[in-house]
Structure formats: structure tokens, C-alpha cells
Design a protein around this motif. Structure first.
Motif, PDB file in Angstrom:
ATOM      1  N   GLY A 156       0.826  -1.208   0.000  1.00  0.00           N
ATOM      2  CA  GLY A 156       0.000   0.000   0.000  1.00  0.00           C
ATOM      3  C   GLY A 156       0.855   1.251   0.000  1.00  0.00           C
ATOM      4  N   GLN A 163      -0.110   6.839   3.208  1.00  0.00           N
ATOM      5  CA  GLN A 163       0.611   7.898   3.924  1.00  0.00           C
ATOM      6  C   GLN A 163       1.768   7.406   4.766  1.00  0.00           C
ATOM      7  OE1 GLN A 163       0.152  11.119   3.398  1.00  0.00           O
ATOM      8  NE2 GLN A 163      -1.067  10.210   1.769  1.00  0.00           N
ATOM      9  N   GLU A 222       1.491  -1.784  -4.803  1.00  0.00           N
ATOM     10  CA  GLU A 222       0.349  -0.857  -4.830  1.00  0.00           C
ATOM     11  C   GLU A 222      -0.605  -1.307  -5.923  1.00  0.00           C
ATOM     12  OE1 GLU A 222      -1.116   1.744  -3.121  1.00  0.00           O
ATOM     13  OE2 GLU A 222      -2.600   1.439  -4.707  1.00  0.00           O
ATOM     14  N   ARG A 223      -1.890  -1.459  -5.546  1.00  0.00           N
ATOM     15  CA  ARG A 223      -2.817  -2.020  -6.530  1.00  0.00           C
ATOM     16  C   ARG A 223      -3.515  -0.964  -7.388  1.00  0.00           C
ATOM     17  NH1 ARG A 223      -7.697  -4.268  -2.660  1.00  0.00           N
ATOM     18  NH2 ARG A 223      -8.582  -2.253  -2.114  1.00  0.00           N
ATOM     19  N   GLY A 259      -2.018   6.705  -2.443  1.00  0.00           N
ATOM     20  CA  GLY A 259      -3.180   6.230  -1.703  1.00  0.00           C
ATOM     21  C   GLY A 259      -4.386   7.168  -1.771  1.00  0.00           C
ATOM     22  N   THR A 260      -5.257   7.043  -0.786  1.00  0.00           N
ATOM     23  CA  THR A 260      -6.526   7.771  -0.773  1.00  0.00           C
ATOM     24  C   THR A 260      -6.312   9.276  -0.729  1.00  0.00           C
ATOM     25  OG1 THR A 260      -7.548   5.933   0.399  1.00  0.00           O
ATOM     26  CG2 THR A 260      -8.698   8.049   0.507  1.00  0.00           C
ATOM     27  N   LYS A 299     -10.029  18.998  -1.000  1.00  0.00           N
ATOM     28  CA  LYS A 299      -9.750  20.355  -0.520  1.00  0.00           C
ATOM     29  C   LYS A 299      -9.523  21.319  -1.684  1.00  0.00           C
ATOM     30  CE  LYS A 299     -10.772  18.636   2.863  1.00  0.00           C
ATOM     31  NZ  LYS A 299     -11.106  17.235   3.175  1.00  0.00           N
ATOM     32  N   ALA A 356      -1.354  -7.228  -3.709  1.00  0.00           N
ATOM     33  CA  ALA A 356      -0.523  -8.227  -3.021  1.00  0.00           C
ATOM     34  C   ALA A 356      -1.354  -9.068  -2.062  1.00  0.00           C
ATOM     35  CB  ALA A 356       0.581  -7.510  -2.248  1.00  0.00           C
ATOM     36  N   ASP A 389      -0.120  -1.168   4.895  1.00  0.00           N
ATOM     37  CA  ASP A 389      -0.700   0.193   4.884  1.00  0.00           C
ATOM     38  C   ASP A 389      -1.744   0.221   3.768  1.00  0.00           C
ATOM     39  OD1 ASP A 389      -1.280   2.890   5.036  1.00  0.00           O
ATOM     40  OD2 ASP A 389       0.491   3.502   3.905  1.00  0.00           O
ATOM     41  N   THR A 390      -2.740  -0.648   3.898  1.00  0.00           N
ATOM     42  CA  THR A 390      -3.662  -0.836   2.768  1.00  0.00           C
ATOM     43  C   THR A 390      -4.940  -0.003   2.880  1.00  0.00           C
ATOM     44  OG1 THR A 390      -4.479  -2.830   3.850  1.00  0.00           O
ATOM     45  CG2 THR A 390      -2.831  -3.132   2.112  1.00  0.00           C
ATOM     46  N   GLY A 391      -5.096   0.773   3.965  1.00  0.00           N
ATOM     47  CA  GLY A 391      -6.188   1.738   4.024  1.00  0.00           C
ATOM     48  C   GLY A 391      -7.575   1.132   3.996  1.00  0.00           C
ATOM     49  N   GLU A 443      -5.509   3.332   8.391  1.00  0.00           N
ATOM     50  CA  GLU A 443      -6.915   2.926   8.488  1.00  0.00           C
ATOM     51  C   GLU A 443      -7.098   1.414   8.544  1.00  0.00           C
ATOM     52  OE1 GLU A 443      -9.854   4.855   6.174  1.00  0.00           O
ATOM     53  OE2 GLU A 443      -8.876   6.798   6.299  1.00  0.00           O
ATOM     54  N   ALA A 459      -9.095   7.897  11.218  1.00  0.00           N
ATOM     55  CA  ALA A 459      -9.013   7.954   9.751  1.00  0.00           C
ATOM     56  C   ALA A 459      -8.584   9.331   9.245  1.00  0.00           C
ATOM     57  CB  ALA A 459     -10.355   7.565   9.155  1.00  0.00           C
ATOM     58  N   PHE A 460      -7.329   9.662   9.500  1.00  0.00           N
ATOM     59  CA  PHE A 460      -6.792  10.943   9.038  1.00  0.00           C
ATOM     60  C   PHE A 460      -5.400  10.733   8.468  1.00  0.00           C
ATOM     61  CE2 PHE A 460      -9.558  11.799  12.665  1.00  0.00           C
ATOM     62  CZ  PHE A 460     -10.539  12.541  12.012  1.00  0.00           C
ATOM     63  N   THR A 461      -5.088  11.526   7.464  1.00  0.00           N
ATOM     64  CA  THR A 461      -3.781  11.446   6.837  1.00  0.00           C
ATOM     65  C   THR A 461      -2.655  11.696   7.827  1.00  0.00           C
ATOM     66  OG1 THR A 461      -4.470  11.916   4.611  1.00  0.00           O
ATOM     67  CG2 THR A 461      -2.301  12.729   5.217  1.00  0.00           C
TER      68      THR A 461
HETATM   69  C1  LIG Z   1     -13.093  12.362   0.444  1.00  0.00           C
HETATM   70  C2  LIG Z   1     -12.090  12.216   1.560  1.00  0.00           C
HETATM   71  C3  LIG Z   1     -11.530  13.340   2.120  1.00  0.00           C
HETATM   72  C4  LIG Z   1     -10.608  13.230   3.144  1.00  0.00           C
HETATM   73  N1  LIG Z   1     -10.101  14.368   3.679  1.00  0.00           N
HETATM   74  C5  LIG Z   1      -9.196  14.290   4.681  1.00  0.00           C
HETATM   75  C6  LIG Z   1      -8.625  15.465   5.233  1.00  0.00           C
HETATM   76  O1  LIG Z   1      -8.964  16.569   4.841  1.00  0.00           O
HETATM   77  N2  LIG Z   1      -7.706  15.333   6.207  1.00  0.00           N
HETATM   78  C7  LIG Z   1      -7.304  14.098   6.669  1.00  0.00           C
HETATM   79  O2  LIG Z   1      -6.459  14.053   7.564  1.00  0.00           O
HETATM   80  N3  LIG Z   1      -7.850  12.976   6.169  1.00  0.00           N
HETATM   81  C8  LIG Z   1      -8.769  13.030   5.186  1.00  0.00           C
HETATM   82  N4  LIG Z   1      -9.292  11.883   4.653  1.00  0.00           N
HETATM   83  C9  LIG Z   1      -8.844  10.585   5.190  1.00  0.00           C
HETATM   84  C10 LIG Z   1      -7.464  10.189   4.629  1.00  0.00           C
HETATM   85  O3  LIG Z   1      -7.477  10.289   3.224  1.00  0.00           O
HETATM   86  C11 LIG Z   1      -7.127   8.776   5.046  1.00  0.00           C
HETATM   87  O4  LIG Z   1      -7.285   8.654   6.445  1.00  0.00           O
HETATM   88  C12 LIG Z   1      -5.695   8.422   4.692  1.00  0.00           C
HETATM   89  O5  LIG Z   1      -5.455   8.546   3.309  1.00  0.00           O
HETATM   90  C13 LIG Z   1      -5.466   6.956   5.101  1.00  0.00           C
HETATM   91  O6  LIG Z   1      -4.189   6.623   4.787  1.00  0.00           O
HETATM   92  P1  LIG Z   1      -3.726   5.124   4.831  1.00  0.00           P
HETATM   93  O7  LIG Z   1      -2.248   5.209   4.696  1.00  0.00           O
HETATM   94  O8  LIG Z   1      -4.296   4.414   5.980  1.00  0.00           O
HETATM   95  O9  LIG Z   1      -4.360   4.414   3.534  1.00  0.00           O
HETATM   96  P2  LIG Z   1      -4.527   4.876   2.027  1.00  0.00           P
HETATM   97  O10 LIG Z   1      -4.059   6.242   1.805  1.00  0.00           O
HETATM   98  O11 LIG Z   1      -5.910   4.558   1.639  1.00  0.00           O
HETATM   99  O12 LIG Z   1      -3.525   3.915   1.239  1.00  0.00           O
HETATM  100  C14 LIG Z   1      -3.763   2.555   1.092  1.00  0.00           C
HETATM  101  C15 LIG Z   1      -3.235   2.092  -0.257  1.00  0.00           C
HETATM  102  O13 LIG Z   1      -3.148   0.664  -0.240  1.00  0.00           O
HETATM  103  C16 LIG Z   1      -3.526   0.166  -1.520  1.00  0.00           C
HETATM  104  N5  LIG Z   1      -3.915  -1.244  -1.347  1.00  0.00           N
HETATM  105  C17 LIG Z   1      -4.976  -1.742  -0.670  1.00  0.00           C
HETATM  106  N6  LIG Z   1      -4.932  -3.095  -0.659  1.00  0.00           N
HETATM  107  C18 LIG Z   1      -3.832  -3.443  -1.366  1.00  0.00           C
HETATM  108  C19 LIG Z   1      -3.229  -4.689  -1.709  1.00  0.00           C
HETATM  109  N7  LIG Z   1      -3.736  -5.850  -1.283  1.00  0.00           N
HETATM  110  N8  LIG Z   1      -2.108  -4.686  -2.468  1.00  0.00           N
HETATM  111  C20 LIG Z   1      -1.545  -3.519  -2.891  1.00  0.00           C
HETATM  112  N9  LIG Z   1      -2.071  -2.322  -2.582  1.00  0.00           N
HETATM  113  C21 LIG Z   1      -3.179  -2.272  -1.808  1.00  0.00           C
HETATM  114  C22 LIG Z   1      -4.662   1.102  -1.930  1.00  0.00           C
HETATM  115  O14 LIG Z   1      -4.852   1.084  -3.323  1.00  0.00           O
HETATM  116  C23 LIG Z   1      -4.149   2.445  -1.415  1.00  0.00           C
HETATM  117  O15 LIG Z   1      -3.409   3.129  -2.409  1.00  0.00           O
HETATM  118  C24 LIG Z   1     -10.221  11.950   3.623  1.00  0.00           C
HETATM  119  C25 LIG Z   1     -10.764  10.801   3.069  1.00  0.00           C
HETATM  120  C26 LIG Z   1     -11.691  10.919   2.043  1.00  0.00           C
HETATM  121  C27 LIG Z   1     -12.278   9.662   1.456  1.00  0.00           C
END
Ligand SMILES: Cc1cc2nc3c(=O)[nH]c(=O)nc-3n(C[C@H](O)[C@H](O)[C@H](O)COP(=O)(O)OP(=O)(O)OC[C@H]3O[C@@H](n4cnc5c(N)ncnc54)[C@H](O)[C@@H]3O)c2cc1C
Length: 449
Positions: free
Chosen positions: A12, A15, A35-36, A41-42, A52, A114, A137-139, A302, A308-310
């Protein structure tokens, strides 16, 4: 295919995964990152960054309309194609920046989904790798609520919304959480007729009821049709889309946006193959040091059920790195703050009264209304309030809820006081600049004297 041995596998490109992969690779370690979908990521692709950027246009339109109240009358033309082009350019730039960071550091990126095929061994796209350290870190992904007919319709989620070139004339947003409120208000301010459905008895129940009411009223004043305590029972396609509510009412709409919670991306990982356990809600189980039930496998963000914040997922990376290096940091050794980017914003840090009382704290709570504020009066931005929760005995600041103009910025002053371990008396004797919105914070603390 033979198994390749490396030093670190990251699953993943979110972040936390990206910076850990980069740090390891820069230190000369062999790193594979799977990364799929999209690097970054998100947040970068379908979350914070595009939302934003979108809201920057929407809130400028809202502010231009509001300026009439202080004698400035604007004619507003919304160029939705230009707005969405800009949104997409910004997220592409950020995505490309992540790509450059990874390749510059020498991380081997494998674009594919993966899954574990053995202990600390993962496979995707005909590549099988094994490492002593694995970071998950698959979110998460948008959840699809159980509404009859929904899965057969082309509904929008945050995954697809930012691909739009034109905005719909009308939209029903299913879900009155942070994402639904932000995008709902943004769309309304850019000319779409928005209805938001929230099944709960009030919006964002984790926040103080009067705080969410300020936001609800602001959305209603913008023209959003906010329906709280209302549930969609089924959707169907006629000339338009039709959303039927459990109370029998029907809403005709051009589009549906689902923003009704998130589901962790854990299923595809086949975690059991590596002895990584999931909890009953399918989040990867971690201990306080972010270790999963398989030695050497860590999880953050996540997918591990972290807030659930960046900034949380990014900060988690520093914790995991410290633990890998033999340190003792824990999953929640931080003062947590966040904001909704509606207008007005809701800036939160630490505990609110309900949470503090639930934790057995004896508290004092004070509230300062922005209608009494100099800056608020001068700028006609008097909507909202600042609230401070302090420990009655130690006088430590336990948390704050700020609702108002740029409250997500102003709340950092309280965050800094909390990190520094100062008391409300330190805040009270700080002389802030007049007239600023920040000046309201010592005034707030002064209510405790
Ligand atoms: C519309 C929206 C607005 C947001 N605004 C804010 C904000 O203003 N401020 C803030 O702090 N947070 C905000 N968030 C929340 C924030 O985006 C997430 O909390 C943060 O991106 C989570 O990060 P993460 O690293 O957990 O996962 P992610 O950023 O989701 O990364 C996970 C990655 O893993 C990949 N993945 C999943 N499974 C697999 C696999 N099996 N093999 C390979 N790759 C895989 C996914 O494709 C993804 O790219 C917002 C969310 C949304 C939906």
C-alpha cells in the motif's frame, strides 16, 4: 517463480508506507512496495487533496456570495470544467511527486494487488517476495450500505467523484459524516441542488450536539436539504434516479454520492497465510506498538483501525520506524486533532466533555461565543463558538472544540499547549494579537478565572 528475499516489503502506497519505504531504501536496504491502484493512496488521489482543492473553489463562491452582507456585490460564474481540471491537475502533480520520491530512493514498486502466500511472504503480478519486516498500509474503501437496487446503479463515491468533468444538477448524498458534509456543501455552493440523508438522529454524533448544529444550520443557509434521521430503503432508475426513503417519501435526482463509512482493505491480503489476525470488523489487529500477531509484520493507518486521518497514518510511520529500531513509541502517544473543512470549520483536539467524563475525569468546561468576538464582528463571521475542556484539579487542558472561520487552523494553538503540557492558566495569560480569531482563545480561558 523463485522467492526473492528483500529487507522490507510495504503493501500500500499510502501515507505511512511511502515514507518508510523511502527511508529504508535511502539507507541502502532492498525494498519492494506493492500498490494495486495509485501511488499516494486515498489522500493524494481520491481524498484530502482533490476534496480540498474542490472546496477551495466552492468556498470562494460561498464567500463571494456572503460578501454582499458587507456591501460587496459579486456576480459569480461557476466554470465547473475549469474547477475539475484544476482538481485533477493538483492530484496528478502530487501523485507524480510520490512516484519520483519512490524511484529516486530506489524503492522497487510493483503495481499489483498483493496477498500473503506464507509467513512474511507476499505475491503479486508473478512476483513473490519475502522479508523479515513487512508493513501493511492498505487503508480502506468506501462502504456500500445495504440499500435495495444501489449496487446495480452507477452511484458515485470518493473513488469516482473527482473524475467528473461536469457537476450534476442535483444529487442525493447518502451519509452525513465528514465526507458527505464537505462534498455536499461544496456541490451546493457550486450550483448543484444537494440533499443529504443521515440515518442517525444527528450529524457526526462523536461531536458536541451544538457544534454540529452550527454546521447543519450553515449548510441549510447555503440551501442544502438536510434530512437527519432519514434512511434510504431503495433506489431505482426512471427518467432520473429515484431514492425511496423508509418514511415513504421519494427523491428524484441526477446523481447519488455514497459517503456512508469505510471498509478496511484487508480481505485481499489473505492475512491468515502469515498468521496475521483480523478483528471482528476486519481491521488488522495490532498491539500498542503497531505489531500484528505475526512477528515482523506491522500495520498502520486505516487498515489497522487507527483514526481515519492522513496526519495519523503519516505519524504512525514514525512510530513503526521507532519500534523497528528498538524504541517504545505507542499507537496513540499523540494529541489527536482534526478538522472538518465545511464552512464554518469544526476544529477538534483531545477530548470533548463527554469523552473526558467517560474516562472518569473531573472537568470544567467553558464556551466563548464568536458573536462577542471583535474579529468575528468586523468580518461578519460570527457563526460558531470556542469550547475548552480542562481538568478541574490539575488545570491541564484536555481538549477543545472550535467551530468557526478557519477553526481547523486556530485549534493548533490548543494542540501546542497540550503537547507542551501547559495549563489553561498559561493560555489565559498569553497576550494574543488584536484583532485576530486566535485572540478568542485567551478570552475563552479567562472564563475559567
Ligand atoms: C473524500 C475524503 C476526504 C478526506 N479528507 C481528509 C482530510 O482533509 N484530512 C485528513 O487528515 N484525512 C482526510 N481523509 C482521510 C485520509 O485520506 C485517510 O485517512 C488516509 O489517506 C489513510 O491513509 P492510509 O495510509 O491508511 O491508507 P490509504 O491512503 O488509503 O492507502 C492505502 C493504499 O493501499 C492500496 N492497497 C490496498 N490493498 C492493497 C493490496 N492488497 N495490495 C496492494 N495495494 C493495496 C490502496 O490502493 C491504497 O493506495 C479523507 C478521506 C476521504 C475519502
Amino acid at each position: 517463480m523463485p522467492i526473492q528475499d528483500v529487507d522490507l516489503i510495504v503493501v500500500g502506497a499510502g501515507q505511512g508506507g511511502v515514507p518508510l519505504a523511502v527511508d529504508f531504501a535511502k539507507a541502502g536496504k532492498r525494498v519492494v512496495l506493492f500498490e494495486r491502484k495509485h501511488l499516494g493512496g486515498t489522500c493524494v488521489n481520491v481524498g484530502c487533496t482533490p476534496s480540498k482543492a474542490f472546496l477551495a473553489s466552492a468556498h470562494n463562491a460561498g464567500r463571494a456570495r456572503d460578501a454582499a452582507k458587507i456591501g460587496v456585490h459579486c456576480e459569480i460564474t461557476i466554470d465547473t470544467r475549469a474547477i475539475m481540471r484544476r482538481v485533477n491537475q493538483i492530484r496528478r502533480d502530487w501523485h507524480d511527486g510520490v512516484e519520483r520520491k519512490l524511484s529516486g530512493a530506489g524503492v522497487r514498486v510493483v503495481m499489483g494487488e498483493a496477498r500473503f502466500v506464507g509467513e512474511r511472504t507476499l505475491e503479486a503480478e508473478d512476483i513473490t517476495v519475502r522479508a523479515p519486516i513487512v508493513l501493511l498500509d492498505t487503508g480502506s474503501n468506501p462502504a456500500c450500505p445495504p440499500i435495495d437496487g444501489l449496487s446495480e446503479l452507477p452511484y458515485l463515491t470518493n473513488e469516482t467523484f473527482f473524475d467528473l468533468e461536469d457537476l450534476p444538477k442535483s444529487i442525493v448524498v447518502i451519509g452525513g459524516g465528514y465526507v458527505g458534509l464537505e462534498l455536499g456543501q461544496g456541490l451546493q455552493r457550486l450550483g448543484t441542488d444537494v440533499t443529504i440523508l443521515e440515518t442517525g438522529s444527528r450529524l457526526i454524533p462523536r461531536e458536541d450536539a451544538d457544534a454540529t448544529e452550527v454546521i447543519a444550520q450553515a449548510l441549510r443557509d447555503d440551501g442544502v436539504d438536510l434530512r437527519v434521521g432519514k434512511k434510504a430503503s431503495c433506489v431505482a432508475r426512471g427518467d432520473k434516479l429515484c431514492v425511496r426513503l423508509e418514511d415513504g417519501n421519494e427523491l428524484e435526482t441526477d446523481a447519488i454520492l455514497v459517503a456512508a463509512g469505510r471498509t478496511p482493505n484487508s480481505e485481499a491480503l489473505d492475512c491468515a497465510k502469515s498468521g496475521v489476525e483480523l478483528d471482528e470488523r476486519k481491521f488488522v489487529k495490532i498491539d500498542v506498538h503497531m505489531r500484528t500477531t505475526c512477528e515482523g509484520v506491522y500495520a498502520l493507518g486505516e487498515v489497522a483501525g487507527q483514526p481515519a486521518f492522513t496526519h495519523v497514518a503519516w505519524e504512525d510511520y514514525r512510530r513503526v520506524k521507532a519500534v523497528i529500531e528498538g524504541g517504545t513509541r505507542t499507537r496513540d502517544d499523540r494529541v489527536l486533532a482534526y478538522s472538518t473543512f465545511t464552512e464554518p470549520q469544526l476544529g477538534r483536539v483531545g477530548m470533548n466533555e463527554e469523552e473526558a467524563v467517560r474516562k472518569g475525569r473531573e472537568v470544567r468546561v467553558v464556551t466563548y461565543q464568536l458573536e462577542d468576538d471583535a474579529r468575528g464582528t468586523e468580518w461578519n463571521l460570527q457563526r460558531g463558538f470556542y469550547r475548552l475542556v480542562v481538568d478541574a484539579k490539575s488545570e491541564a487542558i484536555l481538549g477543545a472544540t472550535l467551530v468557526g472561520y478557519e477553526a481547523g487552523e486556530i485549534v493548533h494553538t490548543i494542540l501546542a499547549h497540550m503537547e507542551a503540557g501547559s495549563t489553561w492558566r498559561v493560555l489565559e495569560r498569553s497576550v494574543h494579537i488584536h484583532p485576530t480569531f486566535n485572540e478568542g482563545l485567551p478570552s475563552l480561558a479567562r472564563l475559567l478565572v
